[in-house]
Design an enzyme around this catalytic site. Sequence first.
Site, mmCIF file in Angstrom:
data_model
loop_
_atom_site.group_PDB
_atom_site.id
_atom_site.type_symbol
_atom_site.label_atom_id
_atom_site.label_comp_id
_atom_site.label_asym_id
_atom_site.label_seq_id
_atom_site.Cartn_x
_atom_site.Cartn_y
_atom_site.Cartn_z
ATOM 1 N N SER A 74 0.813 -1.214 0.000
ATOM 2 C CA SER A 74 0.000 0.000 0.000
ATOM 3 C C SER A 74 0.853 1.274 0.000
ATOM 4 O O SER A 74 1.593 1.501 -0.941
ATOM 5 C CB SER A 74 -0.961 -0.045 1.194
ATOM 6 O OG SER A 74 -1.845 1.032 1.159
ATOM 7 N N ASP B 173 -2.366 6.231 -3.439
ATOM 8 C CA ASP B 173 -1.316 5.542 -2.683
ATOM 9 C C ASP B 173 -0.817 4.361 -3.531
ATOM 10 O O ASP B 173 -1.254 4.174 -4.667
ATOM 11 C CB ASP B 173 -1.833 5.105 -1.311
ATOM 12 C CG ASP B 173 -2.844 3.985 -1.406
ATOM 13 O OD1 ASP B 173 -3.629 3.997 -2.368
ATOM 14 O OD2 ASP B 173 -2.840 3.089 -0.545
ATOM 15 N N ASP C 152 -1.265 1.226 -3.776
ATOM 16 C CA ASP C 152 -2.125 0.189 -4.366
ATOM 17 C C ASP C 152 -3.481 0.751 -4.796
ATOM 18 O O ASP C 152 -4.387 -0.011 -5.141
ATOM 19 C CB ASP C 152 -2.296 -1.011 -3.436
ATOM 20 C CG ASP C 152 -3.066 -0.677 -2.175
ATOM 21 O OD1 ASP C 152 -3.095 0.508 -1.781
ATOM 22 O OD2 ASP C 152 -3.639 -1.610 -1.573
HETATM 23 MG MG MG Z 1 -3.652 1.392 0.101
#
Ligand code: MG
Length: 455
Positions: free
Chosen positions: A100, A241, A243
Amino acid sequence: MQSTKFQKRLFGTNGVRGIVGKDLTPERVLTIGQALGTMRKGCIAVGRDTRTSGETLVKAVKSGLLASGCNVVDCGILPTPALQYLIKEQFDGGAMITASHNPPEYNGVKIIEADGTEMGDEETLKLEQLIFEPSFSPESWKCTGHESNAPYLIRKYIQAIVHQFPDKVGSEISVVVDPGSGPACLTTPQILTDMGCRVLSINGIMDGTFPGRLPEPSSDGLKELAELVVSSGAAFGVAHDGDADRAVFIDEKGRFVEENREFALIAQHICHRKKGTLVTPVSTSLIVEIVVKNEGCTITYTPVGSIYVARTMRSLLENGNEVVFGGEGNGGLIFPDHQFCRDGGMTAAMMVFILASTGKKLSTLLSALPNRSMIKDKISTSCGTQVLEFLKKAYSHDSLDLTDGVKILRKNSWALVRASGTEPIIRIIIDGDTHDHAQVFYNELMDHISKITDR
Ligand code: MG
């Protein structure tokens, strides 16, 4: 809602995370794949973000799944919400290799259930038991799984978002997209283009070293995006971000939009059209509750963590309640008509729709929202539980919400104190109608806390 009987040892609120080669090894990820393949049978989808370690780790998780008899479909590089959408539509479960917003040296594994939501606490504890006390044996030569590749499936996710909105609704709107060299390079520019927008990109080439900015879309890292929004005359900038389950915004004047204000703006728009409840953690600013109630909707609070928001939304719906929207005050928003997980691509698309349908500038819409001020702090202490017990007594005459930690509720402000489950720290958030009011509340709270910590 959070399990009190057992503590998770490996998985946090967002899966397993760690520095590759140190905390997170291919061997560990192989074991996670074997454990998942033991618990869940059928056809399992896997995907990854753009991190340099992703290729190694995705092979490890696939190997574990195949060895335990699952068939595997590798969806390639894609955002976490894209994999979640595909799993909900056509797979029996999944594993996403991602860290992430963490820096490039990190990676992680997120386990997805067949309904597209992240694995809940109870099932994760069972998975951990299999990981730490492995009792599985590989399937025989006749029963190992089969692997296939399906990078083209990402197109289904893009179309699912585009079809949520009127055809070419963004034809008058220019947007600058900053996917941060992550998997949203493959999705958000295409989604907005398909909606009719004129799209410019920055950090739009996938690169696991993240040469342009770190995967956390902080205001400091988005200065180039802000400059490009202003110089190109775009209606807004959007950044993701690592992901792309979160989206944050830059207004047309080049100013970073604080994420609770982003949440409030989108909530206002949705609640204006549809009545029901909005679900969010206790850490979200009161700005969201104010706009939601002004629109005649209600709010339901959960513990901190998107999985609690998603699962509460689902259970409210299953019990006959109307659930209109959900999310966190960090740009991670959940649109229940689309799917029950945070979705950055969907959030970017919704912002296009809001600007197109109101005909107003983003800064104008934001300036009409109530003002709030938030103070965040954390304190190193090993006596987090004692601090919480002490505060419960010290503030027993105030209205308290004990959903997650201790939240002290006052007329126009609140304070939340939570003990971390993984580190010896307590986290403090104050939300006030002015900065001065928030500061006074903060000082008062710290006076109490300093009585039992060494701060
Ligand atoms: Mg994320």
